[in-house]
Each structure stands twice: as C-alpha cells, then as structure tokens.
Scaffold this active site. Structure first.
Site, mmCIF file in Angstrom:
data_model
loop_
_atom_site.group_PDB
_atom_site.id
_atom_site.type_symbol
_atom_site.label_atom_id
_atom_site.label_comp_id
_atom_site.label_asym_id
_atom_site.label_seq_id
_atom_site.Cartn_x
_atom_site.Cartn_y
_atom_site.Cartn_z
ATOM 1 N N LYS A 137 36.289 50.258 22.216
ATOM 2 C CA LYS A 137 37.260 49.687 21.287
ATOM 3 C C LYS A 137 37.883 50.774 20.431
ATOM 4 O O LYS A 137 39.092 50.757 20.159
ATOM 5 C CB LYS A 137 36.596 48.629 20.396
ATOM 6 C CG LYS A 137 37.523 48.073 19.313
ATOM 7 C CD LYS A 137 36.869 46.998 18.487
ATOM 8 C CE LYS A 137 37.844 46.497 17.414
ATOM 9 N NZ LYS A 137 37.288 45.372 16.636
ATOM 10 N N HIS A 275 44.552 38.823 65.727
ATOM 11 C CA HIS A 275 45.244 38.147 64.637
ATOM 12 C C HIS A 275 44.439 36.978 64.077
ATOM 13 O O HIS A 275 44.928 35.858 63.940
ATOM 14 C CB HIS A 275 46.628 37.681 65.074
ATOM 15 C CG HIS A 275 47.504 38.793 65.578
ATOM 16 N ND1 HIS A 275 47.776 39.926 64.841
ATOM 17 C CD2 HIS A 275 48.136 38.958 66.754
ATOM 18 C CE1 HIS A 275 48.562 40.731 65.537
ATOM 19 N NE2 HIS A 275 48.779 40.173 66.713
#
Length: 513
Positions: A137, A275
């Site tokens: 922070k 595929h």
C-alpha cells in the site's frame, strides 16, 4: 531516499542468505524473525530480532510476532507527511524501507494426500500477508519483495541509486497483491470444500502462469497459458514436453480435448483430435492395434491433428506415427526406441503425461461470458449396460451393445449436435457441431460410407422426430443409443421397429457446446 532498514521473514529461503548479506554490506539494518533470523545468524549475517524492535516477545508459538505498531507504523508512515513524521518521532519509531516476505506454505501443505484439517489451518499465514499489504500500500516509499526472482533487480537498483525506482516499487506492489490474492483464493477454496459449498456467493479462482504463447486462437490475438495451483497429474497442464517447438493456444485446447476422451477408457485406446473434436477413436488389445483403428477411422482428418494414447507408445506405433504429419503425440510414456524415431521430426511435440491411471477431471468448469462466468461441475457420468433401457422390439446383440457403449463414450466429447457411428471398436463416422441432428447424422453417415453397414449410432441428445432413425436405417445402421425424453419418442421407436433396429435409451444427455 535510501534503504536503511529491511524486514526479512521468509518460509522459502531460496537465495535469502546471499541477498541479505549483500544488503548488510550496503549498511542496511536487517530485522528478522524465527527461522529466518536463525539462518542468517548461522551464516554470520548481522541481524536484529523482531522482539528488539517491538519490545515484545514472539508469543503463541510464533503466531504473534510482527503484528505490532512498531512494525506497521514503520511500513505505513507517509514519509512526506509532517503529521506522520511528527508522530513517528514522538513515539520513538523508525521507518522500514524494505520488506522481504513469503508466506507459510499453505498450497504445499494441502497438496499432501494425508493432510489434516488442523495442519492446513495452522499453515494459514496472518502476519506475512499483513506486512506485505502494508508495505505494498505504501509503495510510494517502501519496497516489497515476495518473489526471490526479484532479488537481483532490487540489489542492482540499490547498488546504483541506494534505493529502488518508483516504477519498480509499483510493479512489486502489484505482484504482492496478486500473490496475497491467490493465497487467499486457495484458502477460501479449501474451506469452501470442507463445508460443502460448491457455489458460494463469491467465487475467486487463481491460476499460475505457465508461459506466454506466440498468439491466441488467431495470430492477431495475444494469449498466455495458466494452470491451477493444485492441478493433478495426467493433465495438459502437468504434462512434460519431451520434444518439439512451443505449444500454441490451439495445440493446448486440442490436447486437453484428446486427454479428456482418453479418460473414458480403461482398455488400450488411441484418440485423434482435430479442432477440439475427435476425428478417430479406436480401442484394442494393444496400443498399436488401437492406433491403427483410430487412423483408419478418418485417415484424412488425422493429418495435422493430435494423437493421444493411454499406454506407452513403443517402436511399432512410433514408426506408424512417423509416417504422417502430426502436431502433437501424447502418451503416459514413450519407449526409448519410440523417442528416437519420433524425434527425427523437428517440429512434432511429444508430451508425456506420466505413469499411472488417467483420472477423470475433478475441477469445476469455468467458462467466461462477457461481464461474467458460468460455472458447472464436470460431465463425468458414465453408463453401463445395466443403466440402459431397451425400447424396441429387438434387443441389441452383445456386440451391438459393446459398440453402443463405445460410441456413447465418444459422442459425449463431440460438439453438439453430435452423432457418432461405431463399428469394430472404432469410430467410423463423426458428425459434429451441426444446427440440427439430421445434418450431423448425414455427415457421420457420409464419412462412414460402407462402414455404416451394421454400425451402432450414438446421439448426444434425443431425437425430436423419427427422421434421424430413417436416415440411419437407409445407411444400414443396426443399433442406436440416445437419451430419450422427446415428446415424439414413440415416433422414433416405431421407425426403429419398422427397420429392425435395436434402440436403447440412456436417460442422460451429453450436450457439449
């Protein structure tokens, strides 16, 4: 500003002694706790114990040691705030400029097969994430390191400037919040499983990056590959690449589809995928026999596809594989002779899943939609002959029943609407992803050609009318397996009886979109 004080407390001690020693050489005061402090002392690195900073002993078996104002004030104080500077002086507190922390090994703990609930809970870190979050922070002033891979960058910048750059501190702070977020996600997932909450009010999932990919589904899309932290063996995420160029986005998707189909079979099986759909599946008494069937199922579509086997690939099969162009070959293991043959092809990827049974997936399926996600459990429903209901006058023969169950295992993995024709322990026709079931059946039947004679037909969902049965009968299909449940089931049953086709209902559908 210069880095003057550093707090170091790590469970993964990779490189920490060397890193700390170099900091000490630069005149940085080192503060540490527990095992990290002991390790540094053993290596003659000067270090100050956390209790000397807080004026309070480590208590409750080390559960409370850094949760103290002397620590968090030093991390959170805004250095250019007159009020903060004044309070720090009044209280006799000093700043902490660098935090090096990694957390209790919660992930490694719950990965143990015999881990107890108590041991898992004990390995939830509290002080570590709190220090990391405080430092991150306040990254405008504080450098925070959670990954040993960043030690070199931090030391280099300290060497050059006495401090890290703001850009580096921002990057490291972002990394910290990703790290603590993933840590908390694992804890919440573990506790949710313990309490049986499959779909909690908030779902946080975390993945670890495996690699960047050259591109995504298409060359203009960027992509990367991630895995779940506790991914099980026998998956594409844990497979070892033994040979070949880097996997692509489509390679990974297709390989995952192939492995999923393999897990349906206990006997030697080979799956060819193109595929995301199986173009050929075969089973046999040996992997070589299974491969021959998978290849003969569709020798055209297998070209440029992926082949996966659930047994070791040996010399004979490798010689067959060497004869065609394939993107990937997957197996639990490869014999030395097979590797020598297949590695003659520079670009073919060889993936080893490792020895042992291929377990069916346990992770929930998460599919993103724009602005959200859909989550469901895995379609792991398997059927036996006892689960089936014969709805026609003619019963399936034992061989027909065998082919029906084989086809049912495969059609489950074909994009809907799906039709699979099976004969002689191999697929002979696959109709995938059509907007109507008759269209899927036509594709499968056309592909099968003469092999449709006497074949079994599997459908992933019910027949809304009798037209698919009519088409199957014209092709010579002798048995059908489908879920049943249509309001026009009787029409399909009557059509099957008319042509002497045996038909069974499963009561289960397998939509795959």
């Amino acid at each position: 500003m210069a880095i003057k004080r550093a707090l170091i407390s790590v469970s993964d001690k990779t490189g920490i002694v060397e890193f700390a020693a170099k900091l000490a050489e630069k005149g940085v005061q080192l503060i540490s706790t527990g095992g990290t402090k002991t390790l540094l002392e053993q290596n003659q690195v000067p270090v100050t114990g956390i209790s000397e900073v807080t004026g309070f002993p480590e208590v409750l078996d080390g559960r409370v040691k850094t949760l103290h104002p002397a620590v968090h004030s030093g991390l959170l104080a805004i250095r250019d705030s007159e009020e903060h500077v004044r309070q720090m002086k009044e209280l006799g507190l000093d700043y902490i400029d660098l935090v090096v922390v990694n957390l209790y090994p919660f992930q490694q703990t719950i990965a143990k097969p015999d881990v107890s609930y108590e041991d898992a809970i004990e390995n939830i870190d509290i002080g570590g994430p709190t220090m990391l979050r405080s430092a991150a922070k306040n990254h405008a002033f504080v450098t925070v390191v959670v990954d040993a891979a960043d030690y070199g960058t931090v030391l280099e910048e300290i060497e050059q400037n006495g401090d890290t750059t703001l850009d580096t501190r921002k990057r490291l702070a972002a990394k910290v919040f990703r790290h603590t977020g993933a840590y908390d996600a694992l804890i919440s997932e573990y506790l949710s499983k313990q309490t049986g909450e499959a779909y909690p009010e908030r779902l946080t999932v975390t993945y670890e990056k495996v690699q960047d990919l050259r591109y995504g589904e298409n060359p203009h899309q960027s992509a990367a590959f991630y895995r779940r932290p506790l991914a099980e063996a026998g998956t594409i995420t844990t497979a070892a690449q033994l040979h070949g160029k880097e996997l692509s986005y489509n390679n990974i998707n297709d390989a995952n589809a192939a492995i999923s189909i393999l897990k349906e079979f206990q006997e030697p099986a080979v799956v060819a995928v193109k595929h995301m759909n199986p173009c050929g599946v075969g089973i046999g008494t040996t992997i070589d026999e299974a491969y021959v069937k998978a290849y003969e199922a569709d020798p055209t579509s297998i070209f440029g596809g992926i082949v996966a086997a659930n047994r070791e690939i040996g010399k004979e099969t490798a010689e067959r594989l060497h004869g065609i162009f394939l993107e990937i070959v997957i197996a639990p293991t490869f014999s030395p002779e097979a590797l020598e043959i297949l590695m003659q092809k520079k670009n073919i990827r060889l993936l080893a899943l490792g020895e042992g049974a291929l377990k069916k997936a346990a992770d929930p399926i998460v599919v993103t939609v724009e602005g959200g996600a859909l989550v469901q459990d895995v379609d792991d429903r398997s059927l036996t002959e006892a689960d089936l209901k014969v709805v026609t006058k003619r019963q399936p023969t034992p061989e027909e029943m065998r082919q029906l169950l084989f086809g049912w295992k495969v059609v489950k993995h074909v994009k809907s609407n799906a039709i699979v024709l099976a004969n002689d322990d191999m697929t002979v026709g696959v109709g995938a992803g059509q907007m109507n079931r008759v269209g899927a059946a036509r594709i499968a039947i056309e592909q099968a050609g003469i092999k449709a004679q006497g074949a079994a037909l599997a459908s992933d969902a019910f027949f809304p009318m009798g037209d698919t049965v009519e088409l199957a009968a014209q092709a010579g299909v002798k048995a059908i397996i489908q879920p049943g449940g249509s309001i026009k089931d009787e029409e399909s049953i009557q059509a099957a009886d008319k042509y002497g086709i045996a038909m069974v209902f499963t009561g289960v559908r397998h939509f795959k979109h």
